[in-house]
Motif scaffolding. Structure first.
Motif, mmCIF file in Angstrom:
data_model
loop_
_atom_site.group_PDB
_atom_site.id
_atom_site.type_symbol
_atom_site.label_atom_id
_atom_site.label_comp_id
_atom_site.label_asym_id
_atom_site.label_seq_id
_atom_site.Cartn_x
_atom_site.Cartn_y
_atom_site.Cartn_z
ATOM 1 N N LEU A 19 -10.079 -37.505 -62.671
ATOM 2 C CA LEU A 19 -11.196 -37.000 -61.867
ATOM 3 C C LEU A 19 -12.475 -36.912 -62.701
ATOM 4 C CD1 LEU A 19 -12.089 -35.584 -59.182
ATOM 5 C CD2 LEU A 19 -11.405 -33.424 -60.223
ATOM 6 N N PHE A 20 -12.370 -36.345 -63.896
ATOM 7 C CA PHE A 20 -13.551 -36.201 -64.757
ATOM 8 C C PHE A 20 -14.053 -37.577 -65.207
ATOM 9 C CE2 PHE A 20 -14.231 -31.675 -66.392
ATOM 10 C CZ PHE A 20 -13.578 -31.074 -65.330
ATOM 11 N N GLN A 21 -13.111 -38.434 -65.606
ATOM 12 C CA GLN A 21 -13.523 -39.738 -66.145
ATOM 13 C C GLN A 21 -14.213 -40.602 -65.096
ATOM 14 O OE1 GLN A 21 -10.027 -41.275 -68.031
ATOM 15 N NE2 GLN A 21 -10.554 -40.342 -70.004
ATOM 16 N N ALA A 22 -13.813 -40.434 -63.837
ATOM 17 C CA ALA A 22 -14.438 -41.222 -62.772
ATOM 18 C C ALA A 22 -15.936 -40.920 -62.697
ATOM 19 C CB ALA A 22 -13.766 -40.924 -61.440
ATOM 20 N N GLU A 23 -16.316 -39.724 -63.136
ATOM 21 C CA GLU A 23 -17.741 -39.349 -63.131
ATOM 22 C C GLU A 23 -18.306 -39.303 -64.549
ATOM 23 O OE1 GLU A 23 -19.632 -38.813 -60.407
ATOM 24 O OE2 GLU A 23 -17.934 -39.268 -59.088
ATOM 25 N N ARG A 24 -17.614 -39.941 -65.469
ATOM 26 C CA ARG A 24 -18.046 -40.023 -66.872
ATOM 27 C C ARG A 24 -18.253 -38.661 -67.531
ATOM 28 N NH1 ARG A 24 -18.514 -45.003 -68.173
ATOM 29 N NH2 ARG A 24 -18.917 -46.586 -66.611
ATOM 30 N N LEU A 25 -17.438 -37.698 -67.153
ATOM 31 C CA LEU A 25 -17.466 -36.395 -67.821
ATOM 32 C C LEU A 25 -16.393 -36.418 -68.904
ATOM 33 C CD1 LEU A 25 -17.692 -33.856 -64.837
ATOM 34 C CD2 LEU A 25 -19.354 -34.148 -66.693
ATOM 35 N N PRO A 26 -16.786 -36.290 -70.197
ATOM 36 C CA PRO A 26 -15.787 -36.383 -71.259
ATOM 37 C C PRO A 26 -14.761 -35.252 -71.192
ATOM 38 C CG PRO A 26 -18.004 -36.653 -72.137
ATOM 39 C CD PRO A 26 -18.146 -36.172 -70.729
ATOM 40 N N ILE A 27 -13.494 -35.624 -71.317
ATOM 41 C CA ILE A 27 -12.405 -34.649 -71.217
ATOM 42 C C ILE A 27 -11.272 -35.105 -72.119
ATOM 43 C CG2 ILE A 27 -11.544 -35.827 -69.115
ATOM 44 C CD1 ILE A 27 -10.650 -32.964 -68.166
ATOM 45 N N PHE A 28 -10.627 -34.143 -72.793
ATOM 46 C CA PHE A 28 -9.573 -34.468 -73.753
ATOM 47 C C PHE A 28 -8.208 -34.145 -73.150
ATOM 48 C CE2 PHE A 28 -6.933 -33.204 -77.526
ATOM 49 C CZ PHE A 28 -6.828 -34.478 -78.074
ATOM 50 N N GLY A 29 -7.409 -35.194 -72.979
ATOM 51 C CA GLY A 29 -6.064 -35.043 -72.433
ATOM 52 C C GLY A 29 -5.646 -36.365 -71.841
ATOM 53 N N PRO A 30 -4.352 -36.553 -71.563
ATOM 54 C CA PRO A 30 -3.899 -37.811 -70.978
ATOM 55 C C PRO A 30 -4.208 -37.906 -69.484
ATOM 56 C CG PRO A 30 -2.034 -36.349 -71.369
ATOM 57 C CD PRO A 30 -3.244 -35.648 -71.911
ATOM 58 N N SER A 31 -4.305 -39.122 -68.989
ATOM 59 C CA SER A 31 -4.497 -39.376 -67.560
ATOM 60 C C SER A 31 -3.240 -38.943 -66.801
ATOM 61 C CB SER A 31 -4.722 -40.877 -67.343
ATOM 62 O OG SER A 31 -3.527 -41.568 -67.696
ATOM 63 N N GLN B 283 2.777 -38.371 -67.095
ATOM 64 C CA GLN B 283 4.144 -38.471 -66.562
ATOM 65 C C GLN B 283 5.198 -38.344 -67.645
ATOM 66 O OE1 GLN B 283 5.201 -41.133 -63.138
ATOM 67 N NE2 GLN B 283 3.601 -42.298 -64.171
ATOM 68 N N LEU B 284 4.787 -38.600 -68.876
ATOM 69 C CA LEU B 284 5.726 -38.429 -69.997
ATOM 70 C C LEU B 284 6.310 -37.023 -69.989
ATOM 71 C CD1 LEU B 284 4.299 -40.053 -73.224
ATOM 72 C CD2 LEU B 284 6.400 -40.650 -72.023
ATOM 73 N N GLU B 285 5.519 -36.044 -69.526
ATOM 74 C CA GLU B 285 6.043 -34.683 -69.364
ATOM 75 C C GLU B 285 6.403 -34.388 -67.914
ATOM 76 O OE1 GLU B 285 3.649 -31.406 -70.837
ATOM 77 O OE2 GLU B 285 4.992 -29.932 -69.939
#
Ligand code: AMP
Ligand code: GLY
Length: 433
Positions: free
Chosen positions: A84-96, A101-103
């Protein structure tokens, strides 16, 4: 470099530790936490937005032009906050969402491990109850039954024999004890050996481990009683050589990052491998897609490097091993829990003594479930505080953590008296590690 504003998502001991470490960064201007707790409020501005309210978090970050959001818990990651953040180019730290799904899907995670050749317990995945029972009859012996989806750490049932495993299958697949999280079930071989949590930073192509830590999941001393979110932790593990960690990086962490990139879902964020050191070598029990709680409360005090610098390097795909420098010595944390935890527990218990504890050297009281009510610090969760101490040796770290715990009171507070002890003797007794 210009100082930046940071938003941290979550409200536990892990998030207080993240905020505490970020507050030490010369690159951080102002920290917001959503929703935070009484501990984070001392270092940052708490924003009353729940960690799973993606849309409100997104609007807050956009309206306030937050140049970096760091996500603590798994739920928002599994719900797709990063996408959601990346779609609006808002930098965010964490996996997509896909990478998380790995977790969030143990079925995905086990199949992925099998495909890329990561050592893990033998297993079967089932959606059909009868098929699961038939597999159980075929494999026999002690097994572990797991709900595939997120179940707040409760979806794993370690079974002594086939009868217990059949009961676990009934509970998950027929009674639907974990709801949709149990739509798929994993039955896996039960492994033995000491456990190790290895957390690593990943920029999508390079993965760099932090110090190995050990969690204490059972509620009572001597590893008795039901599982909890974690009653304490320490880092690093005695007698684990750096070459051993390097081997796990080669056999586990690197294949994850390579494999996820090949799937077209590069893994950026913190990758947490829960491992068991079996007589046949280390095997993966699970992956988490975030920092551990309470592991973070021992790993971050042991991190010499600036956390923000590492995270920005991950987002720019320029992470190098030199960026993640641990301190020497050791750190331990003791979780103080509300009476009844991990079962039902009261909230609103007044807490005293945190100032006295905070005045002790080489200690930090991380708040886990606290808030301020009419000017009084009170409990608001099952895990209330996570009290960390550090020093040149694990013994010193433990002595400092427990000395701080002694200063703190709330009605019915309980904590383990053997953090670092059982684990250490088990480790030493197991030989070879
Ligand atoms: P998980 O959430 O998958 O890490 O499981 C929670 C806990 O269950 C682990 O920390 C282990 O203590 C135990 N566990 C999970 N899988 C296994 C296994 N295959 N064999 C033995 N114990 C396990
Ligand atoms: N300490 C276990 C976890 O964070 O999942």
């Amino acid at each position: 470099m210009k100082k930046i504003k940071v938003l941290v998502v979550g409200s536990g001991g892990r998030e207080h530790a993240l905020v505490w470490k970020l507050a030490q960064s010369h690159l951080v201007d102002e920290i917001f936490v959503a929703p935070g707790n009484a501990g984070t409020a001392e270092l940052a501005t708490n924003i009353p937005i729940a960690a799973a309210d993606l849309s409100a978090l997104f609007h807050f970050a956009r309206n306030n032009k937050i140049p970096l959001t760091i996500v603590g818990p798994e739920d928002p990651l599994a719900l797709g906050i990063v996408d959601l953040f990346q779609a609006e180019r808002l930098p965010i730290f964490g996996p997509s969402r896909m990478a998380a799904q790995l977790e969030a899907s143990k079925a995905f995670s086990k199949q992925f491990m099998q495909e890329v050749g990561i050592p893990t317990a033998r297993f079967g995945t089932f959606t059909d109850y009868k098929a699961a029972l038939a597999y159980l009859a075929q494999v026999g012996g002690p097994v572990v039954v797991k709900a595939s989806g997120l179940a707040a750490g409760k979806g794993v049932i370690v079974c002594e024999d086939e009868t217990a495993a059949a009961a676990a299958l009934h509970q998950i697949m027929q009674e639907r004890a974990f709801g949709a999280a149990g739509d798929k079930v994993i039955i896996e071989e039960r492994l033995t050996g000491p456990e190790l949590s290895l957390l690593a930073f990943s920029d999508g192509q390079t993965v760099v481990p932090m110090l190995p830590a050990r969690d204490h999941k059972r509620v009572y001393d001597g590893d008795q009683g039901p599982n909890t979110g974690g009653m304490g932790a320490f880092a690093p593990l005695p007698d684990i050589e750096p070459t051993f960690i390097e081997n796990i990086a080669q056999s586990v962490l690197n294949p994850v990052v390579r494999g996820m990139a090949e799937l077209g879902t590069p893994y950026v964020g913190v990758l947490y491998a829960g491992l068991m050191l079996t007589p046949d070598g280390p095997k993966v029990l699970e992956f988490n897609c975030r920092f551990g709680d309470p592991e973070t409360q021992v790993i971050l005090p042991m991190l010499e490097s600036d956390l923000l610098t590492i995270i920005l390097a991950c987002l720019d795909r320029r992470l190098t091993p030199e960026m993640v420098r641990p301190r020497s010595g050791a750190c331990a944390t003791v979780v103080m829990a509300a009476p009844g935890y991990p079962g039902p527990y009261p909230k609103g218990l007044p807490i005293s003594g945190t100032e006295a504890a905070a005045a002790l050297p080489h200690t930090q009281v991380f708040h886990a479930g606290t808030r301020v009510e009419d000017g009084v610090l009170v409990s608001s969760g099952g895990r209330v505080l996570s009290v960390s101490g550090w020093g040149d040796t694990l013994d010193l770290a433990l002595a400092r953590a427990y000395a701080a715990v002694q200063q703190i009171q709330f009605d019915g507070a309980h904590y383990r008296g053997d953090i670092g002890r059982v684990a250490m003797s088990k480790l030493l007794g197991s030989g070879g590690f």
